[in-house]
Design a protein around this motif. Structure first.
Motif, PDB file in Angstrom:
ATOM      1  N   GLY A   7     -24.791 -45.718 -30.637  1.00 49.22           N
ATOM      2  CA  GLY A   7     -25.974 -45.793 -30.093  1.00 49.22           C
ATOM      3  C   GLY A   7     -26.325 -47.070 -29.608  1.00 49.22           C
ATOM      4  N   SER A   8     -27.374 -47.341 -28.730  1.00 50.74           N
ATOM      5  CA  SER A   8     -27.783 -48.800 -28.444  1.00 50.74           C
ATOM      6  C   SER A   8     -28.796 -49.433 -29.455  1.00 50.74           C
ATOM      7  N   GLY A   9     -29.178 -48.831 -30.359  1.00 51.18           N
ATOM      8  CA  GLY A   9     -30.120 -49.363 -31.158  1.00 51.18           C
ATOM      9  C   GLY A   9     -31.513 -48.825 -30.854  1.00 51.18           C
ATOM     10  N   CYS A  10     -31.660 -47.708 -30.018  1.00 48.94           N
ATOM     11  CA  CYS A  10     -32.843 -47.280 -29.744  1.00 48.94           C
ATOM     12  C   CYS A  10     -33.787 -46.390 -30.799  1.00 48.94           C
ATOM     13  N   ALA A  11     -34.777 -45.892 -30.626  1.00 43.05           N
ATOM     14  CA  ALA A  11     -35.777 -45.403 -31.924  1.00 43.05           C
ATOM     15  C   ALA A  11     -35.079 -44.130 -32.222  1.00 43.05           C
ATOM     16  N   LYS A  12     -34.371 -43.202 -31.659  1.00 47.95           N
ATOM     17  CA  LYS A  12     -33.363 -42.026 -32.098  1.00 47.95           C
ATOM     18  C   LYS A  12     -32.224 -42.411 -32.713  1.00 47.95           C
ATOM     19  N   CYS A  13     -31.481 -43.454 -32.152  1.00 50.22           N
ATOM     20  CA  CYS A  13     -30.223 -44.149 -32.861  1.00 50.22           C
ATOM     21  C   CYS A  13     -30.723 -44.619 -34.453  1.00 50.22           C
ATOM     22  N   LYS A  15     -33.499 -43.782 -36.129  1.00 49.81           N
ATOM     23  CA  LYS A  15     -33.657 -42.433 -36.832  1.00 49.81           C
ATOM     24  C   LYS A  15     -32.339 -41.472 -37.451  1.00 49.81           C
ATOM     25  N   THR A  16     -31.610 -41.470 -36.417  1.00 50.20           N
ATOM     26  CA  THR A  16     -30.139 -40.832 -36.792  1.00 50.20           C
ATOM     27  C   THR A  16     -29.323 -41.763 -38.284  1.00 50.20           C
ATOM     28  N   LYS A  17     -29.462 -42.912 -38.034  1.00 52.01           N
ATOM     29  CA  LYS A  17     -28.998 -43.816 -39.052  1.00 52.01           C
ATOM     30  C   LYS A  17     -29.623 -43.527 -40.471  1.00 52.01           C
ATOM     31  N   GLU A  18     -31.094 -43.401 -40.337  1.00 57.24           N
ATOM     32  CA  GLU A  18     -31.907 -43.169 -41.437  1.00 57.24           C
ATOM     33  C   GLU A  18     -31.580 -41.899 -42.079  1.00 57.24           C
ATOM     34  N   ILE A  19     -31.546 -40.816 -41.195  1.00 59.54           N
ATOM     35  CA  ILE A  19     -31.173 -39.374 -41.749  1.00 59.54           C
ATOM     36  C   ILE A  19     -29.844 -39.431 -42.217  1.00 59.54           C
ATOM     37  N   VAL A  20     -28.885 -40.000 -41.796  1.00 56.83           N
ATOM     38  CA  VAL A  20     -27.420 -39.942 -42.291  1.00 56.83           C
ATOM     39  C   VAL A  20     -27.295 -40.712 -43.692  1.00 56.83           C
ATOM     40  N   GLU A  21     -28.181 -41.709 -43.851  1.00 56.00           N
ATOM     41  CA  GLU A  21     -28.110 -42.688 -45.117  1.00 56.00           C
ATOM     42  C   GLU A  21     -28.916 -41.720 -46.175  1.00 56.00           C
ATOM     43  N   LYS A  22     -30.016 -40.998 -45.755  1.00 57.66           N
ATOM     44  CA  LYS A  22     -30.715 -40.021 -46.839  1.00 57.66           C
ATOM     45  C   LYS A  22     -29.597 -38.931 -47.300  1.00 57.66           C
ATOM     46  N   THR A  50     -26.404 -41.058 -26.185  1.00 58.86           N
ATOM     47  CA  THR A  50     -26.711 -41.222 -27.671  1.00 58.86           C
ATOM     48  C   THR A  50     -27.974 -40.796 -28.058  1.00 58.86           C
ATOM     49  N   PRO A  51     -28.129 -40.677 -29.278  1.00 59.11           N
ATOM     50  CA  PRO A  51     -27.321 -40.909 -30.199  1.00 59.11           C
ATOM     51  C   PRO A  51     -26.066 -40.197 -30.537  1.00 59.11           C
ATOM     52  N   ALA A  52     -25.245 -40.553 -31.193  1.00 56.83           N
ATOM     53  CA  ALA A  52     -24.037 -39.485 -31.715  1.00 56.83           C
ATOM     54  C   ALA A  52     -23.429 -39.933 -32.963  1.00 56.83           C
ATOM     55  N   VAL A  53     -23.124 -38.941 -33.883  1.00 60.13           N
ATOM     56  CA  VAL A  53     -22.569 -39.073 -34.902  1.00 60.13           C
ATOM     57  C   VAL A  53     -21.118 -38.900 -35.261  1.00 60.13           C
ATOM     58  N   VAL A  54     -20.317 -39.797 -35.712  1.00 62.77           N
ATOM     59  CA  VAL A  54     -18.901 -39.399 -35.852  1.00 62.77           C
ATOM     60  C   VAL A  54     -18.589 -39.369 -37.303  1.00 62.77           C
ATOM     61  N   VAL A  55     -17.982 -38.284 -37.828  1.00 63.91           N
ATOM     62  CA  VAL A  55     -17.500 -38.405 -39.065  1.00 63.91           C
ATOM     63  C   VAL A  55     -15.913 -38.257 -39.324  1.00 63.91           C
ATOM     64  N   ASP A  56     -15.377 -39.387 -39.900  1.00 63.35           N
ATOM     65  CA  ASP A  56     -13.965 -39.481 -39.980  1.00 63.35           C
ATOM     66  C   ASP A  56     -13.375 -39.365 -38.678  1.00 63.35           C
ATOM     67  N   GLY A  57     -13.694 -39.876 -37.563  1.00 62.93           N
ATOM     68  CA  GLY A  57     -13.308 -39.798 -36.224  1.00 62.93           C
ATOM     69  C   GLY A  57     -13.659 -38.587 -35.541  1.00 62.93           C
ATOM     70  N   VAL A  59     -16.292 -36.301 -33.546  1.00 59.62           N
ATOM     71  CA  VAL A  59     -17.905 -36.299 -33.165  1.00 59.62           C
ATOM     72  C   VAL A  59     -18.434 -35.145 -33.524  1.00 59.62           C
ATOM     73  N   LYS A  60     -19.618 -35.027 -34.411  1.00 59.77           N
ATOM     74  CA  LYS A  60     -20.057 -34.136 -34.623  1.00 59.77           C
ATOM     75  C   LYS A  60     -21.417 -33.448 -33.876  1.00 59.77           C
ATOM     76  N   ILE A  61     -21.957 -34.726 -33.352  1.00 64.88           N
ATOM     77  CA  ILE A  61     -23.187 -34.234 -32.496  1.00 64.88           C
ATOM     78  C   ILE A  61     -23.397 -35.462 -31.428  1.00 64.88           C
ATOM     79  N   ALA A  62     -23.945 -35.171 -30.518  1.00 66.17           N
ATOM     80  CA  ALA A  62     -24.120 -36.228 -29.177  1.00 66.17           C
ATOM     81  C   ALA A  62     -25.417 -35.878 -28.464  1.00 66.17           C
ATOM     82  N   GLY A  63     -26.134 -36.781 -28.129  1.00 68.78           N
ATOM     83  CA  GLY A  63     -27.433 -36.639 -27.538  1.00 68.78           C
ATOM     84  C   GLY A  63     -28.776 -36.124 -28.179  1.00 68.78           C
ATOM     85  N   LYS A  64     -28.540 -36.033 -29.315  1.00 69.71           N
ATOM     86  CA  LYS A  64     -29.874 -35.794 -30.055  1.00 69.71           C
ATOM     87  C   LYS A  64     -29.818 -35.982 -31.545  1.00 69.71           C
ATOM     88  N   VAL A  65     -30.863 -36.205 -32.283  1.00 67.32           N
ATOM     89  CA  VAL A  65     -31.032 -36.597 -33.566  1.00 67.32           C
ATOM     90  C   VAL A  65     -30.656 -35.496 -34.317  1.00 67.32           C
TER      91      VAL A  65
END
Length: 77
Positions: A7-13, A15-22, A50-57, A59-65
């Motif tokens: 992601g570009s660093g937007c608010a949703k991106c 938030k996604t990073k925060e959720i993944v870390e939790k 974006t946002p998108a989440v990639v786990v070990d290469g 893509v698990k989700i794209a376009g939403k948190v």
């Protein structure tokens, strides 16, 4: 395990990073969490929204948190 937040660093991106870390903390697993902001790298995964989440290469989700429950499913399999 390597988890990439695309992601570009937007608010949703952010938030996604925060959720993944939790989720990683809750699961008690070792994971490298990387934020990818380079558009060429994002497009290389075939991600257009974006946002998108990639786990070990993979893509698990794209376009939403994702929800924390979704992330836990992806990282505890």
């Amino acid at each position: 395990m390597k988890i990439e937040i695309l992601g570009s660093g937007c608010a949703k991106c952010n938030k996604t990073k925060e959720i993944v870390e939790k989720a990683v903390d809750q699961a008690g697993i070792a994971a490298e969490i990387v934020k990818v902001q380079d558009m060429d790298s994002i497009l290389a995964y075939g991600v257009m929204i974006t946002p998108a989440v990639v786990v070990d290469g993979d893509v698990k989700i794209a376009g939403k948190v994702p929800s924390i429950e979704d992330v836990l499913k992806w990282i505890t399999k």
